[in-house]
Design an enzyme around this catalytic site. Structure first.
Site, short mmCIF file in Angstrom:
data_model
loop_
_atom_site.label_atom_id
_atom_site.label_comp_id
_atom_site.label_asym_id
_atom_site.label_seq_id
_atom_site.Cartn_x
_atom_site.Cartn_y
_atom_site.Cartn_z
N THR B 141 0.84 -1.20 0.00
CA THR B 141 0.00 0.00 0.00
C THR B 141 0.87 1.24 0.00
OG1 THR B 141 -1.60 1.35 1.19
CG2 THR B 141 -0.28 -0.13 2.53
N ILE B 142 0.50 2.20 -0.84
CA ILE B 142 1.23 3.47 -0.83
C ILE B 142 0.83 4.30 0.39
CG2 ILE B 142 1.38 3.49 -3.35
CD1 ILE B 142 -0.70 5.78 -3.36
N ASP B 143 -0.26 3.89 1.07
CA ASP B 143 -0.78 4.70 2.18
C ASP B 143 0.04 4.58 3.45
OD1 ASP B 143 -2.82 5.57 0.54
OD2 ASP B 143 -4.19 3.98 1.16
N ARG B 187 -6.42 9.75 3.05
CA ARG B 187 -7.71 10.14 3.64
C ARG B 187 -7.66 10.14 5.15
NH1 ARG B 187 -12.50 9.57 0.47
NH2 ARG B 187 -13.67 8.76 2.22
N GLU B 242 -5.41 14.83 1.24
CA GLU B 242 -6.82 14.87 0.81
C GLU B 242 -7.78 14.75 1.98
OE1 GLU B 242 -6.63 10.30 -0.76
OE2 GLU B 242 -8.46 11.38 -1.27
N TYR B 298 -3.24 9.40 -9.93
CA TYR B 298 -2.81 8.00 -9.99
C TYR B 298 -1.32 7.85 -10.22
CZ TYR B 298 -7.72 6.59 -10.36
OH TYR B 298 -9.05 6.35 -10.13
#
Lengths: 404, 404
Positions: B141-143, B187, B242, B298
């Site tokens: 995951t890039i998160d 988020r 974001e 993206y």
């Protein structure tokens, strides 16, 4: 003017590119070898604004180590400006006075076609004030729209970025199927949008569709095209130049109220165009397929680490050449970049051209580069652009229909 | 089930990353060394959807040359899906039947925290059908928001992209002064937004301000901060996650109607937030300074050519480790990535953790990483992230006040 010692001033104009500073540093390097003929080489901070305000840097005093780093940094190292030669911005009379006050003999403008027009204007301003000034132009622009050149320094690296981002979207829609619409720079010509074509190796690769300002845009056809591609491949990656225009010549972006910005840098205008097309396509496709859009933004010109080696080398070459023009007192000339006969592969050829021939003019895509269908770019263009953008890493994709 | 031969199925879940395929290929490579214990290694096309439809690839049959290219290609090579385990998407009963029909003994899910929850769900679906299935999870995951890990494969490369783009905007605003607001993914946690901090070497470098979801967002303070920086440096580059939210916990993007998309991929929602903040700042600054905004889109996860070497190596390592878990029949485990004592520099340490401990949970930024002012990231975070993103090329900038 009673002054024999030459004082050369370098000014930067227009937007930054990835290799603008390479041209600049190559020119300093070349001038440094000729200090007997160019005893003073100054850089004006923020272009003509720096001349007006007397803000100059002594370019011979910058350390070689810093210059090396500057050469490999995107941007306009001396700063640029959006101001024009008119009352309120840069008053011509005051500018002429500044030229005289600072005893500038030679004036170099690094920029695109708008900057070539500005260079002519500067010459004229000086002439009207009875001041003898030699003016030169050295090209930089990601737009690749200068007449008299095969291509321009800065384009190859910006195109490389567009190609890599399109490849990214190819892998993205291969992972999670959907439609992706990318709005790419280019108001009057489709050079950057066309460059995305190089991302396609096989027919099913992205981009599947390319729309350029050179071809009239029909909304219905656009929606049909996307539906057809999505039906065939289960996805579609679409490149759209910001300057696409309807058959009546009006820009789509202007019609939807997205392009009030006259500087050609309307990022929000591009985003409005992207969302407008995205909404149209989503409505047309229904909710079964996901439609997304993006704009390529400033990163096309300045994100580090995406330089085409060839572009960098050619940027060096034009920097050296403009100093040769200065040494030859070739007043009113600009540097050009052509390609030699392709018998022995790609060879760049540096030359020069009169400023009058390029100023304010725009070179569009060759008709042979555009597919008859109007929604794609031909293989001839691939041959044109391949040597300019550096090695592009091949993608490795599994054929997902190759199941047990 | 009457079946003793193991049949391992690899599934991809969630969004693509730059190194997701490296983990996948490393796992194939590792399994291939243990064909006696893993005689069959299949990949499901588009995750659980492929299981349901019986779309499997024989991973041992893919040529080594293609696998090498796949490893270095961003994306989800097997395809992913946005469908969930519920009636209408993937009906649990039908899914259980498919597991049995295809005699799957071991099920690997490659994804983030949502995918870890899905893995538990799959185990439960099988159990309810009385079918014995071993389930494993391997992170991507890039998160960077998985609990139990120091960081996740994919984050370092996405952070590298965020850093380079921020550096690009630094050179851009250094060239043509203005305010630039970048909306970056994240988020619920500010990991990617925070990563932009590494672009700043000197105090005047970008980004000048960073806003993350971990800190309450106050519009007035935001506008004051920008005005203050623009007054000091003549420009401002601002990173905004974001997911920034007001003091009441509501996301700013939701409040302005920009984030109806529940998949966390609302590109248009991010653009709306960007334009909202841009307009606010432009109104506040007046027309003297140019305000622009952008979203990173993206390309943060899939644009090729921006891989952190360390991230790639660690992606390989977790791919090998999940196969060790499969060999050990360590049912219900996920791979973790920690860092060893920093006495001898940065060392990654691979381990494992129970799926229950990570499923659906989100790890936020450490409070020590966030500046007291709430609009910046501390140097402790720089030390954390530096080993993860690869070598960042230094920028070379002229000091434009250093005039003659």
């Amino acid at each position: 003017m009673g002054k024999s010692k030459r004082r050369v001033v370098w000014t930067m104009s227009g937007g930054p590119t990835r290799v603008k500073n390479r041209t600049f540093v190559a020119a300093i390097n070349e001038a440094y070898q000729h200090q007997d003929e160019i005893p003073e080489f100054w850089g004006a901070v923020n272009g003509p604004v720096g001349v007006l305000r007397g803000k100059f840097m002594d370019l011979y005093q910058i350390s070689p180590g810093l210059l090396r780093r500057v050469a490999h940094t995107p941007g306009s190292a001396l700063g640029s400006t959006r101001k024009k030669f008119k009352k309120g911005d840069i008053t011509p009379e005051e500018f002429a006075k500044a030229l005289m006050t600072h005893e500038i003999t030679d004036y170099v403008v690094q920029g695109g076609n708008g900057s070539a027009a500005a260079a002519i204007k500067i010459k004229q301003i000086a002439q009207e004030a009875g001041y003898e000034l030699r003016v030169y132009h050295v090209p930089k622009t990601i737009d690749n729209d200068l007449v008299g050149s095969d291509h321009t320094p800065g384009y190859g690296s910006a195109a490389r970025y567009v190609i890599l981002r399109t490849m990214g979207d190819d892998t993205d829609t291969h992972s999670l199927p959907g439609v992706k619409i990318n709005v790419v720079q280019g108001r009057d010509a489709g050079w950057l949008a066309a460059s995305s074509r190089l991302a396609r190796e096989f027919g099913s690769d992205s981009p599947h569709l390319i729309y350029v300002p050179e071809v009239s845009f029909y909304t219905d056809k656009f929606l049909e095209d996307i539906a057809e591609i999505a039906g065939r491949y289960g996805r579609a990656v679409v490149t759209v130049a910001e300057g696409i225009r309807y058959h009546d010549g009006n820009m789509v972006a202007s019609e939807i109220g997205g392009n009030g910005n006259g500087n050609g840098n309307g990022e929000k205008g591009k985003a409005k165009l992207a969302h407008y097309l995205e909404d149209l396509a989503q409505d047309n496709m229904g909710s079964d397929i996901r439609v997304r859009s993006d704009t390529f933004g400033y990163s096309s010109r300045t994100m580090p680490g995406v330089v085409s080696e060839q572009d960098g080398i050619e940027a060096d070459m034009v920097g050296g050449r403009v100093i040769e023009l200065v040494l030859a007192k070739a007043d009113g000339q600009s540097v050009t970049l052509q390609r030699g006969s392709d018998l022995f592969g790609y060879i760049p050829v540096i030359g020069s051209i009169s400023l009058e021939e390029i100023a304010g003019r725009t070179r569009q895509l060759d008709k042979r580069s555009i597919a008859q269908s109007g929604n794609d770019i031909n293989a001839t263009f691939v041959e044109y652009i391949r040597p300019l953008v550096g090695e592009i890493p091949p993608l490795g994709k599994l054929n997902l229909t190759d199941t047990i």
